[in-house]
Enzyme design. Sequence first.
Site, PDB file in Angstrom:
ATOM      1  N   GLY A 105       1.184  -1.523  -0.206  1.00 23.29           N
ATOM      2  CA  GLY A 105      -0.203  -0.487  -0.308  1.00 23.29           C
ATOM      3  C   GLY A 105       1.238   1.060   0.670  1.00 23.29           C
ATOM      4  O   GLY A 105       1.828   1.424  -0.331  1.00 23.29           O
ATOM      5  N   GLU A 106       0.096   2.409   0.791  1.00 23.68           N
ATOM      6  CA  GLU A 106       0.923   3.607   1.145  1.00 23.68           C
ATOM      7  C   GLU A 106       1.238   4.107  -0.646  1.00 23.68           C
ATOM      8  O   GLU A 106       1.920   5.424  -0.454  1.00 23.68           O
ATOM      9  CB  GLU A 106       2.469   3.105   1.447  1.00 23.68           C
ATOM     10  CG  GLU A 106       2.419   3.077   2.789  1.00 23.68           C
ATOM     11  CD  GLU A 106       3.778   2.969   3.302  1.00 23.68           C
ATOM     12  OE1 GLU A 106       4.996   3.122   2.930  1.00 23.68           O
ATOM     13  OE2 GLU A 106       4.116   2.191   3.946  1.00 23.68           O
ATOM     14  N   GLY A 107       0.829   3.658  -1.522  1.00 23.36           N
ATOM     15  CA  GLY A 107       1.003   4.414  -2.946  1.00 23.36           C
ATOM     16  C   GLY A 107       2.285   3.299  -3.281  1.00 23.36           C
ATOM     17  O   GLY A 107       3.272   3.986  -4.465  1.00 23.36           O
TER      18      GLY A 107
END
Length: 342
Positions: A304-306
Site C-alpha cells: 500500500g502507501e502508493g
Amino acid sequence: MIRFENRAAFAAALADLPGPDGSALAAARARQASLTKPAGSLGRLEDIAVFMAGWQGRTRPRAERIRAVVFAGNHGVAARGVSAYPSEVTAQMVANFEAGGAAINALTAACGAALSVVPLDLDRPTRDITREPALSEAECLEALDRGAAAVSADSDLFFVGEMGIGNTTPAAALAAQVFGGAAADWVGRGTGLDDAGVARKAEAVTAALALHGAACEDAFETLRRLGGREIAAMAGAVLAARHLRVPVLLDGFITCAAMAPLFAGNRDVLAHCLAAHCSAEAGHARLLDRFGLDPLLHLGMRLGEGSGAAVAAQIVRSALAAHDGMATFAEAAVASSVSGAS
C-alpha cells in the site's frame, strides 16, 4: 478547485466526465510513427506516451511535476480482529511518513515525486461497518473534499496511497458489493493475518454486506456505508484529477476498491488512469480484470502507501523520455522504410 458540496454535486461530477484531448492524441501518435524505430518496437511505452499526451493536452507530454498523496484513516471494524496490527499503528506510520522513514518516502524520492501526507481524524475511527454505516453523509463529503483538495491542476502525473489499519476489510466489502461474489472471494491476508484472522475478516465483510447491501443505491451511498475516510478521500482525489485532466497511476487493492463504486456509477471514470501494478492481495487481480486495466508491473508487492505507483512512475518517465528525446527519421536522415532491417 473541485468541491463536492453535497451528494448531488458528487453524482453530477461522476456523471459528466471530460475526455482526453483528441488533437494531442493524434499528434502524439504521429510523432511515435516518425521516431527512429520500427513501429511498435517500444511496446507499451508507446501507448503510455500517447495516453499521457491525451490527458496533458501536449504532443510531447512530461513528467516533471509528479505528485503523490497518502491519506490515512482509522476503522471501527478493526476492533473485530481483522488486522494483525492495532489501530495505533496508523498514527505511528503517519509519523514515520512525516519523518521520511517509510518505503513510500524512499520510492517517491527515487521517482521524483513530491509527497504529501493527509491524516483524516485518526482519533475518530469510522463506525463498525458490521453494525452501522462507516460515515455520516457530512463525514463522507468532507473526506471526498479533502481528497479533491489534494490534487493540483498543474500536476503532470498523480497518484494516491493509503494507510489505515484494518482497511482491507472495507475494501473487500466495497469490491464484493459492486462486483458480487462471496466475501471469501475478496478478502486476503492484508498485513499478514493467519487463517483465523482471514476467517474473521470474511465474517465481517459478510455481515456488512447483509446489513448495507440493499441500501447501496449509488456510488456515494456505497462509499459512505462500506468505506472509510481515506478510502473516500482517494475516490474524491481521483475523480477531481479527472475533471482537471491530470493522469493518474492507480496503486493497489485498497486504492482500486475505492474506485469500484465510482466505476459502477460510470464505467468511463478510470479512462485517465493507468494501473501501476497488480499486488499480492487476493482481490486486486479480480478488480483490475473487472476494470479492464492491464497493470504495468507484477512484483508481488502488498504494502500500500502508493508504493507500487511510485515504482511504476519510473516506467512512465522512461516512456516520455523516449517519446520526447528520440530523433525522427527526418532529423536523423534515416530511411524509414529500412529502419527495422537487421
